[in-house]
Design a protein around this motif. Structure first.
Motif, PDB file in Angstrom:
ATOM      1  N   GLY A 412      49.880  71.520  45.496  1.00  0.00           N
ATOM      2  CA  GLY A 412      48.771  72.241  45.017  1.00  0.00           C
ATOM      3  C   GLY A 412      48.804  73.029  43.723  1.00  0.00           C
ATOM      4  N   GLU A 413      50.232  73.546  43.496  1.00  0.00           N
ATOM      5  CA  GLU A 413      50.362  74.359  42.125  1.00  0.00           C
ATOM      6  C   GLU A 413      50.530  73.113  41.136  1.00  0.00           C
ATOM      7  OE1 GLU A 413      54.273  76.131  42.734  1.00  0.00           O
ATOM      8  OE2 GLU A 413      53.522  77.769  44.034  1.00  0.00           O
ATOM      9  N   THR A 414      50.907  71.854  41.249  1.00  0.00           N
ATOM     10  CA  THR A 414      51.102  70.902  40.401  1.00  0.00           C
ATOM     11  C   THR A 414      49.703  70.332  40.043  1.00  0.00           C
ATOM     12  OG1 THR A 414      53.114  70.218  40.929  1.00  0.00           O
ATOM     13  CG2 THR A 414      51.795  68.666  39.898  1.00  0.00           C
ATOM     14  N   LEU A 415      48.840  70.227  41.001  1.00  0.00           N
ATOM     15  CA  LEU A 415      47.272  69.733  40.626  1.00  0.00           C
ATOM     16  C   LEU A 415      46.725  71.045  39.929  1.00  0.00           C
ATOM     17  CD1 LEU A 415      46.361  68.252  44.136  1.00  0.00           C
ATOM     18  CD2 LEU A 415      46.833  67.210  42.027  1.00  0.00           C
ATOM     19  N   LYS A 416      46.971  72.287  39.992  1.00  0.00           N
ATOM     20  CA  LYS A 416      46.110  73.263  39.382  1.00  0.00           C
ATOM     21  C   LYS A 416      46.606  73.221  38.028  1.00  0.00           C
ATOM     22  CE  LYS A 416      45.588  76.568  43.246  1.00  0.00           C
ATOM     23  NZ  LYS A 416      46.027  77.841  43.681  1.00  0.00           N
ATOM     24  N   LYS A 417      47.861  72.810  37.492  1.00  0.00           N
ATOM     25  CA  LYS A 417      48.500  72.817  36.289  1.00  0.00           C
ATOM     26  C   LYS A 417      47.886  71.512  35.611  1.00  0.00           C
ATOM     27  CE  LYS A 417      52.913  75.076  37.207  1.00  0.00           C
ATOM     28  NZ  LYS A 417      54.369  74.787  37.159  1.00  0.00           N
ATOM     29  N   LEU A 418      47.625  70.566  36.403  1.00  0.00           N
ATOM     30  CA  LEU A 418      47.056  69.327  35.722  1.00  0.00           C
ATOM     31  C   LEU A 418      45.437  69.425  35.370  1.00  0.00           C
ATOM     32  CD1 LEU A 418      48.624  66.647  37.981  1.00  0.00           C
ATOM     33  CD2 LEU A 418      49.010  67.114  35.585  1.00  0.00           C
ATOM     34  N   LEU A 419      44.825  70.331  36.426  1.00  0.00           N
ATOM     35  CA  LEU A 419      43.565  70.498  36.110  1.00  0.00           C
ATOM     36  C   LEU A 419      43.171  71.304  35.053  1.00  0.00           C
ATOM     37  CD1 LEU A 419      40.629  70.617  36.960  1.00  0.00           C
ATOM     38  CD2 LEU A 419      41.114  72.555  38.345  1.00  0.00           C
ATOM     39  N   ASP A 420      44.460  72.420  34.722  1.00  0.00           N
ATOM     40  CA  ASP A 420      44.331  73.225  33.585  1.00  0.00           C
ATOM     41  C   ASP A 420      44.167  72.525  32.319  1.00  0.00           C
ATOM     42  OD1 ASP A 420      44.333  76.187  32.647  1.00  0.00           O
ATOM     43  OD2 ASP A 420      45.984  75.602  31.855  1.00  0.00           O
ATOM     44  N   ILE A 421      45.241  71.260  32.179  1.00  0.00           N
ATOM     45  CA  ILE A 421      45.082  70.639  31.083  1.00  0.00           C
ATOM     46  C   ILE A 421      43.830  69.924  30.627  1.00  0.00           C
ATOM     47  CG2 ILE A 421      46.060  68.355  30.041  1.00  0.00           C
ATOM     48  CD1 ILE A 421      48.718  68.918  31.709  1.00  0.00           C
ATOM     49  N   VAL A 422      43.141  69.460  31.893  1.00  0.00           N
ATOM     50  CA  VAL A 422      41.851  68.884  31.744  1.00  0.00           C
ATOM     51  C   VAL A 422      40.693  69.759  31.431  1.00  0.00           C
ATOM     52  CG1 VAL A 422      40.153  67.476  32.945  1.00  0.00           C
ATOM     53  CG2 VAL A 422      42.558  67.077  33.428  1.00  0.00           C
ATOM     54  N   GLU A 424      41.089  72.341  29.360  1.00  0.00           N
ATOM     55  CA  GLU A 424      41.174  72.494  27.961  1.00  0.00           C
ATOM     56  C   GLU A 424      40.564  71.424  27.089  1.00  0.00           C
ATOM     57  OE1 GLU A 424      42.673  75.154  24.986  1.00  0.00           O
ATOM     58  OE2 GLU A 424      42.146  75.519  27.269  1.00  0.00           O
ATOM     59  N   ASN A 425      41.408  70.104  27.775  1.00  0.00           N
ATOM     60  CA  ASN A 425      40.656  68.693  27.120  1.00  0.00           C
ATOM     61  C   ASN A 425      40.350  67.802  28.212  1.00  0.00           C
ATOM     62  OD1 ASN A 425      41.866  69.375  24.120  1.00  0.00           O
ATOM     63  ND2 ASN A 425      43.694  69.733  25.709  1.00  0.00           N
ATOM     64  N   PRO A 426      38.848  67.517  28.384  1.00  0.00           N
ATOM     65  CA  PRO A 426      38.434  66.844  29.258  1.00  0.00           C
ATOM     66  C   PRO A 426      38.845  65.260  29.195  1.00  0.00           C
ATOM     67  CG  PRO A 426      36.631  67.762  27.894  1.00  0.00           C
ATOM     68  CD  PRO A 426      37.959  68.421  27.511  1.00  0.00           C
ATOM     69  N   GLU A 427      39.004  64.919  27.976  1.00  0.00           N
ATOM     70  CA  GLU A 427      39.378  63.543  27.742  1.00  0.00           C
ATOM     71  C   GLU A 427      40.734  63.046  28.220  1.00  0.00           C
ATOM     72  OE1 GLU A 427      40.808  66.050  24.083  1.00  0.00           O
ATOM     73  OE2 GLU A 427      39.037  65.800  25.302  1.00  0.00           O
ATOM     74  N   CYS A 428      41.509  64.344  28.563  1.00  0.00           N
ATOM     75  CA  CYS A 428      42.726  64.034  29.361  1.00  0.00           C
ATOM     76  C   CYS A 428      42.787  63.588  30.746  1.00  0.00           C
ATOM     77  CB  CYS A 428      43.695  65.443  29.146  1.00  0.00           C
ATOM     78  SG  CYS A 428      44.124  65.551  27.414  1.00  0.00           S
ATOM     79  N   ASN A 429      41.499  63.356  31.392  1.00  0.00           N
ATOM     80  CA  ASN A 429      41.251  63.184  32.777  1.00  0.00           C
ATOM     81  C   ASN A 429      41.534  61.908  32.989  1.00  0.00           C
ATOM     82  OD1 ASN A 429      41.057  63.900  35.583  1.00  0.00           O
ATOM     83  ND2 ASN A 429      38.936  63.427  35.319  1.00  0.00           N
TER      84      ASN A 429
END
Length: 442
Positions: A412-422, A424-429
């Motif tokens: 869960g913590e890892t997914l939240k960090k990945l979502l934080d990246i996205v 910030e930059n939606p093209e990173c999804n």
């Protein structure tokens, strides 16, 4: 006066008359018909006893037979047919201890709440208006039938109904009726929360929700919503405001559409201001953190009034975040949507518009401009189908488990960090890109 009865109502009345009894459409359906409105339902009053009504129709339901009411089913539609009656003593401000069936229409109409609801009609006799209902409609007045204190003593909820009808119709409450409300408002404590809730919502979604002011002036809110009275007595000395808290709330109600959730939100959105009031050295009032306090109060009141969980969920979140103003840029808006919720965020636009319009004109143009900019960015985000929550993230928990991560809180913590990246930059999804960012280092 000619009123067009629906075919099924005409059939019921005609059937009862053919059996030698009197029958009329009665109450709110006649009031609405006279006004040119489409009635929500049609009630029928009759000299026939309940058992006689049951013998005349194939399908009936004993909905309130002890009080003379039988529901006649025509196809899949039900119509309440009630025997003429007079009510016995009321010991609980709600229910008569007994009823007496009578054969005189006038006696039945005399027990009804307001003159505008005490009219009857059938095609044989035309309009029966014994208590001046038409005159009161022409003058725009809500007046009790007979002695107002007697009517309110029979059912205390009628006091809220008086205010509600005035709000729905734009009428004023007649002086003696209003004076009786002021005297008897405390007896509303005997009324169930569910019935109070129903009348409050009908008032709020009316054409004149600000007529809640009348409920305050007559002492009704002191009994059923005392938190509002405190708002009416809390001043706002601030450039952004030109009304006290209560008047601001009343004005805001008129700027949002007649939707239950939105009107309840505007009612409660500033309830926390009296509790968070601070006055600085210049005499300017501030209410920091009032959104959270207002949310807590809204939840408590909504539960007290027996609202459903869905309404409580929506109102509490809108009240909590009503003052959240993201910067008009995509990153800020995406993060606000994620934090507030995709279901709730768009409802903030009408809420914040109503809030702004009920404030002073200080910086109003700038506030409205920012709101429109945020709304435009929100629409662009939707059009681009950008990821706003974990459900739209290109990486799932299963992907992380496949990489060797053990099930548990780390996923869960890892997914939240990945979502934080996205966010910030939606093209990173992109799954490949996001997985390349792992493992994160603390």
């Amino acid at each position: 006066m000619q009123i067009q009865l629906p075919p099924k109502v005409h059939f019921i009345i005609e059937t009862i008359q053919a059996a030698g009894h009197e029958a009329y459409a009665v109450g709110g359906c006649i009031r609405d018909s006279v006004m040119g409105r489409e009635p929500d339902d049609w009630d029928i009053t009759t000299s026939a006893r309940p058992e006689e009504i049951k013998s005349l129709f194939n399908r009936t339901i004993d909905t309130g037979i002890q009080h003379g009411t039988v529901t006649v089913m025509i196809e899949k539609e039900g119509f309440e047919v009630t025997t003429y009656r007079i009510d016995g003593e009321y010991s609980d401000s709600r229910h008569p201890e007994n009823v007496t069936f009578v054969s005189d229409l006038a006696e039945d109409l005399r027990r009804r709440d307001f003159t505008i609801n005490a009219m009857a009609y059938n095609e044989k006799d035309g309009l029966i208006d014994l208590f001046g209902g038409i005159d009161d409609m022409e003058q725009g007045i809500v007046r009790c039938v007979g002695d107002a204190k007697e009517r309110f003593g029979e059912d205390a909820l009628r006091m809220m109904r008086a205010v509600r009808f005035s709000a729905q119709l734009g009428y004023v409450i007649e002086d003696k009726t209003k004076a009786a409300i002021k005297d008897l408002a405390p007896t509303l404590k005997n009324i169930s929360a569910e019935r109070i809730q129903t009348e409050l919502v009908k008032l709020l979604v009316s054409d004149h929700p600000d007529f809640l002011r009348v409920a305050y002036e007559t002492g009704i809110t002191a009994c059923v919503l005392p938190e509002f009275d405190i708002c009416m007595e809390t001043a706002q000395n601030n450039p952004h405001h030109c009304y006290d808290v209560g008047e601001h709330i009343l004005h805001s109600l008129a700027y949002v559409e007649a939707d239950k959730v939105l009107r309840l939100t505007m009612l409660f959105h500033d309830f926390g201001k009296p509790q968070t009031l601070l006055i600085d050295e210049d005499g300017i009032t501030h209410n920091h953190g009032h959104g959270l306090v207002s949310e807590e109060m809204a939840v408590k009141i909504l539960k007290r009034l027996k609202f459903d969980n869905d309404t409580i969920y929506k109102v509490r979140k809108l009240v909590r975040y009503h003052d959240v103003k993201p910067a008009p840029d995509s990153k800020s808006v995406r993060r606000s949507i994620n934090r507030i919720g995709e279901d709730i965020f768009p409802l903030l636009f009408p809420v914040q518009y109503a809030d702004i319009m009920a404030q002073s004109d200080y910086e109003r143009e700038d506030k409205l401009k920012r709101l429109e900019e945020v709304k435009a960015i929100y629409k662009q985000i939707l059009e681009r189908k950008e990821c706003l929550s974990l459900k739209d993230l290109a990486v799932t928990g299963n992907d992380l488990i496949a990489m060797g991560m053990k099930p548990g809180s780390e996923i869960g913590e890892t997914l939240k960090k990945l979502l934080d990246i996205v966010l910030e930059n939606p093209e990173c999804n992109n799954k490949e890109y996001l997985l390349s960012k792992l493992p994160f280092k603390d």
